[in-house]
Design a protein around this motif. Sequence first.
Motif, short mmCIF file in Angstrom:
data_model
loop_
_atom_site.label_atom_id
_atom_site.label_comp_id
_atom_site.label_asym_id
_atom_site.label_seq_id
_atom_site.Cartn_x
_atom_site.Cartn_y
_atom_site.Cartn_z
N ARG A 125 -4.86 5.96 -7.12
CA ARG A 125 -3.49 6.42 -6.92
C ARG A 125 -3.11 7.46 -7.96
O ARG A 125 -3.25 7.24 -9.17
CB ARG A 125 -2.52 5.24 -7.00
N PHE A 139 -6.26 -4.18 -5.43
CA PHE A 139 -5.34 -5.00 -4.64
C PHE A 139 -6.14 -6.01 -3.83
O PHE A 139 -7.38 -5.95 -3.77
CB PHE A 139 -4.50 -4.12 -3.72
N PRO A 174 0.38 -1.88 -2.60
CA PRO A 174 -0.16 -0.70 -1.90
C PRO A 174 0.93 0.02 -1.13
O PRO A 174 1.82 -0.61 -0.55
CB PRO A 174 -1.20 -1.31 -0.95
N LYS A 175 0.85 1.33 -1.10
CA LYS A 175 1.81 2.14 -0.33
C LYS A 175 1.40 2.14 1.14
O LYS A 175 0.24 2.36 1.47
CB LYS A 175 1.87 3.57 -0.86
N LYS A 176 2.36 1.89 1.99
CA LYS A 176 2.10 1.87 3.43
C LYS A 176 2.92 2.96 4.11
O LYS A 176 3.67 3.70 3.47
CB LYS A 176 2.45 0.50 4.00
N TYR A 205 -3.59 -5.36 -0.03
CA TYR A 205 -2.34 -6.10 0.08
C TYR A 205 -1.85 -6.45 -1.33
O TYR A 205 -2.65 -6.51 -2.28
CB TYR A 205 -2.56 -7.38 0.91
N VAL A 235 -8.09 1.08 -4.92
CA VAL A 235 -7.21 2.17 -4.51
C VAL A 235 -7.07 3.15 -5.67
O VAL A 235 -6.76 2.74 -6.79
CB VAL A 235 -5.81 1.64 -4.11
N GLU A 283 -2.25 3.16 1.88
CA GLU A 283 -3.33 2.69 1.02
C GLU A 283 -3.90 1.38 1.55
O GLU A 283 -3.22 0.59 2.22
CB GLU A 283 -2.82 2.49 -0.41
#
Length: 312
Positions: free
Chosen positions: A190, A177, A212-214, A224, A188, A221
């Motif tokens: 995942r 990302f 990305p998971k926030k 962006y 990342v 993660e």
Amino acid sequence: MRKKVILCVLLLLLLTGVSACGQDRQESGDSYQIYYVNKEGTRVASEEYVTDTEAGDREALLQEFLAQLKDTADRPEYLSPLSETFQGYMFNEGQMNLDFSELYRNQEPILEVLCRAAVVRTLTQIDGIDTITFSVESETLMDAVGVPVGAMTADSFIDNAGTEINAYVDAEFKLYFANETGDGLVVVNRNVVYNSNIPMERQVVEELIKGPKKDGQGGNEAGYPTINPTVTILSVTAKDRVCYVDLSEEFLTPMNNVTSQTVLYSIVNSLVELPGINRVQISIDGNTDVTYRDNVSLTTVFERNLDLVETK
């Protein structure tokens, strides 16, 4: 004697008629499929269910189907897809919501998806139930990777080739990302639970589009998003160690300050991490004769570029 013969014939005809009427009533029932999960928890299977309930009697059919989904005592080869965590349901203009207790979250991810598939495929056969949503204590259900599970139909559990959902796999993908300034990449790792009928290459692109998971999405993660979330995947295929990715025209709309190189190599580097993929070609609506962001020709077959990757 003649009267007795006539009476016997009439009686025989009467009995035959009653039997035929009874057979007609038995055969006139509507046939449906009730879906279950096999005892091993690896696939969905179905059994025929015949009922005399009118097709338009939604509530009566629903109660029958729910009872069948809950009780597998006479079907020891199956698991009940509707567990004791089920609390109730609501209707709203063709959409049905099933609500479960907090214990629903304790299921294994693969088994949860299979049970959900069995329930959805069973209940959407009823006229008036167009889509189904799941909630836990009135909150929207999240999938194994923290993404909200939206409205589902029977087709939500069938891959593009029409193969019925039978197995899910758990894999770890290395995704790239954008960094904070948008001119580099961060890595990342995942974990993803996905339908084994879907090619890994397509799943990787889907994960990139999610971004990305926030917090609030099941994780926190780094990085962006690099791809516009409105992009549609038209096709992803692999041949001779080259992955061909065809995206909708929304891909041409940039994400904030992310550079073109960052976007393209987010896709390329992520896909090249997969076994059997060395290079990537990207097209828009089937066309490679496109200049991305006025400075990169998509006729290029891209190779891995780790120069953009930030190191810790």
